[in-house]
Design an enzyme around this catalytic site. Structure first.
Site, PDB file in Angstrom:
ATOM      1  N   SER A  48      -0.513   8.431  67.245  1.00  0.00           N
ATOM      2  CA  SER A  48      -1.758   7.668  67.206  1.00  0.00           C
ATOM      3  C   SER A  48      -1.485   6.204  66.905  1.00  0.00           C
ATOM      4  O   SER A  48      -0.380   5.816  66.548  1.00  0.00           O
ATOM      5  CB  SER A  48      -2.695   8.252  66.151  1.00  0.00           C
ATOM      6  OG  SER A  48      -2.320   7.768  64.879  1.00  0.00           O
ATOM      7  N   LYS A  49      -2.528   5.420  67.057  1.00  0.00           N
ATOM      8  CA  LYS A  49      -2.416   3.988  66.797  1.00  0.00           C
ATOM      9  C   LYS A  49      -1.973   3.709  65.365  1.00  0.00           C
ATOM     10  O   LYS A  49      -1.366   2.696  65.081  1.00  0.00           O
ATOM     11  CB  LYS A  49      -3.774   3.310  67.028  1.00  0.00           C
ATOM     12  CG  LYS A  49      -4.146   3.213  68.479  1.00  0.00           C
ATOM     13  CD  LYS A  49      -5.264   2.212  68.703  1.00  0.00           C
ATOM     14  CE  LYS A  49      -5.492   2.045  70.206  1.00  0.00           C
ATOM     15  NZ  LYS A  49      -6.407   0.968  70.552  1.00  0.00           N
ATOM     16  N   ARG A  50      -2.318   4.605  64.486  1.00  0.00           N
ATOM     17  CA  ARG A  50      -2.013   4.377  63.070  1.00  0.00           C
ATOM     18  C   ARG A  50      -0.589   4.787  62.677  1.00  0.00           C
ATOM     19  O   ARG A  50      -0.098   4.426  61.638  1.00  0.00           O
ATOM     20  CB  ARG A  50      -3.028   5.108  62.180  1.00  0.00           C
ATOM     21  CG  ARG A  50      -4.154   4.210  61.705  1.00  0.00           C
ATOM     22  CD  ARG A  50      -5.387   4.997  61.388  1.00  0.00           C
ATOM     23  NE  ARG A  50      -6.101   5.345  62.609  1.00  0.00           N
ATOM     24  CZ  ARG A  50      -6.346   6.570  63.038  1.00  0.00           C
ATOM     25  NH1 ARG A  50      -5.950   7.596  62.363  1.00  0.00           N
ATOM     26  NH2 ARG A  50      -7.004   6.770  64.157  1.00  0.00           N
TER      27      ARG A  50
END
Ligand code: GLU
Length: 503
Positions: free
Chosen positions: A260-262
């Site tokens: 994910s982006k995180r």
């Protein structure tokens, strides 16, 4: 018919590396088939719009060498290519579906729908807006024509929903996944047109793919659930469907869960191609480029996330990828991302690049330290150490001793290598070096070796302390190459200094 594909990101933030991979596969497919690669900006959701995101997308593709043939500001044959600038196009398509009975007006307020959801939850069921419930709700299926007209006239808020056909078995085809069978009764009546006068993703995406004559839709697996609706929309409009290919998810390094982006900040590697500055908080998220990755390495690594050529070959230039790429070799199963493998690619590209090119990077990144030195000298240094470098930023630590004398000596190595008799031996080594006329690696080595032989000294008595004196620690390439490079005067000074400091 010539191949036309599109990359259709929504400008809601920085482009994740998964997005870059989607763009890359579209690009490779287009180029391989001598087709056209289109960039379309899907910015219909104004609530998620981020102002600097489009520029970031374009800059990222640019860095990767993925150039689009048509898109905002470029060869606008089917433009505009920003959906917000195409607003006026979509309404008539939604209206046409209403007119043909394949879509309907729904006046339900969000409070009403929330209440229905809550009630269903209390009864341990789920509220779905579909063929079962639509007849009882506040829409143009339940209401009379006059009631609908009156509502529209008085400006009541409405959305347009797709009227999903009942009891149909949809047979869908995906170029990667093969046949997928879906029972239409499992689908809900998705909103096509919103009360703010904008189309939803589904409607705008289908209409634009049709108008832009897209022949193949290549996108991430997360869009697979939308495929039944998209296919039904094509049928409803009576349009020819493009072929679909849904790319496998990119998984976290542990092999489970979507990357994910995180994850980037958490797991210690970038997930974005370029640094990104949040337009509101001004917080900076790291990118591959700024972290020191070569664009070729990044692209090569991405190509292998879900695709492989079926051979042992791993290093591919963009040109070679175009030549080798085929959708048939894209796998169905998730592709595990490996930061180690990414570094390996970078190291490989470091070796593939010329010493001159790497020296350019090195000089640019260390202007102050290196400006006194000859370019030729720096190129030679690079040739001696780059084998050990993953990033150009590693070069200084790997080669600082070519440019400056050690300011201190590794304490552990000093203790181990600088023995009681070392000073004495080093004073003799000094003399040998002084007497070496042709100051070449082999010459110096030969002289030292005959000195060792004459005095019946082991290698270990001289070489490690000599390296310590020259380098400051036990690292570096062939010692006599270093000595030749730094020259006689520097060599003598370094040995003298070590004798003084370490005795
Ligand atoms: N706008 C969608 C996205 O952000 C496009 C999905 C598609 O390619 O259909 O990924």
């Amino acid at each position: 018919m010539s191949v036309r594909v599109r990359f259709a990101p929504s400008p809601t933030g920085p482009l994740h590396m998964g997005g870059v991979r989607t763009a890359l596969f579209n690009y490779l497919f287009a180029k391989k088939n001598k087709g056209t690669f289109v960039l379309r900006i899907e910015d219909t959701d104004q609530t998620r719009y981020v102002s600097n995101a489009e520029k970031y997308i374009v800059d990222s593709l640019d860095w990767c060498g993925i150039s689009f043939d048509e898109g905002p500001g470029k060869n606008e044959k089917f433009g505009p290519y920003r959906q917000s600038e195409r607003k006026d196009i979509y309404k008539k398509y939604a209206d046409a579906l209403v007119a043909s009975g394949q879509a309907y007006y729904a006046f339900d307020t969000s409070e009403e729908l929330d209440a229905l959801r809550k009630e269903a939850e209390e009864n341990k069921t789920v509220f779905i807006y579909n063929s079962v419930s639509r007849g009882t709700l506040n829409n143009s299926i339940k209401l009379s024509d006059d009631e609908v007209k009156a509502k529209l006239k008085s400006g009541d808020k409405y959305v347009i929903r797709f009227k999903t056909p009942v009891d149909q078995k949809l047979i869908l085809d995906d170029m990667i996944r093969g046949e997928i069978v879906i029972d239409t009764n499992t689908l809900d009546d998705k909103i096509l047109f919103k009360s703010d006068g904008m189309p939803t993703y589904h409607l705008a995406n289908i209409v634009d793919d049709h108008l832009m004559k897209i022949t193949h839709v290549i996108r991430g697996e997360e869009w697979l659930p939308s495929l039944p609706l998209h296919s039904l929309l094509y049928e409803a409009f009576g349009w020819i469907q493009p072929k679909f290919a849904h790319l496998p998810l990119i998984l976290k390094p542990v092999g489970k869960g979507k990357l994910s982006k995180r994850d980037g900040d958490k797991l210690g590697f970038p997930v974005f191609p370029l640094n990104y500055t949040n337009d509101k908080t001004k917080e900076i998220t790291k990118g591959y480029k700024e972290e020191g990755y070569f664009n070729e390495a990044f692209v090569n690594m991405l190509a292998f996330l879900g695709w492989n050529p079926g051979t042992e070959k791993e290093l591919f230039s963009l040109e070679e990828l175009i030549h080798e790429f085929s959708i048939e070799k894209v796998s169905k199963s998730g592709a595990k991302f490996s930061p180690e493998k990414t570094n390996w690619f970078n190291q490989q590209y470091m070796q593939l690049k010329s010493d001159e090119e790497i020296a350019e990077y090195y000089i640019n990144e260390n202007k102050e330290k290196l400006n006194k030195f000859d370019k030729e000298y720096i190129i030679k240094v690079v040739s001696l150490v780059k084998e050990r470098a993953v990033f150009t930023k590693d070069l200084w630590d790997l080669s600082n001793y070519f440019f400056e004398a050690p300011s201190n000596y590794d304490p552990k190595a000093s203790k181990k290598q600088w023995k009681e008799d070392t000073n004495e031996i080093m004073l003799q080594v000094l003399e040998i070096i002084k007497e070496t006329e042709t100051f070449k690696s082999l010459e110096i080595e030969t002289n030292i070796k005959s000195f060792l032989k004459e005095n019946e000294l082991g290698f270990g008595k001289v070489m490690p302390p000599l390296r310590l004196a020259i380098v400051g620690e036990m690292k570096g390439p062939h010692l006599f190459d270093i000595i030749e490079m730094i020259g006689k005067e520097n060599t003598l000074k370094r040995i003298e200094n070590a004798i003084q400091t370490l005795s």
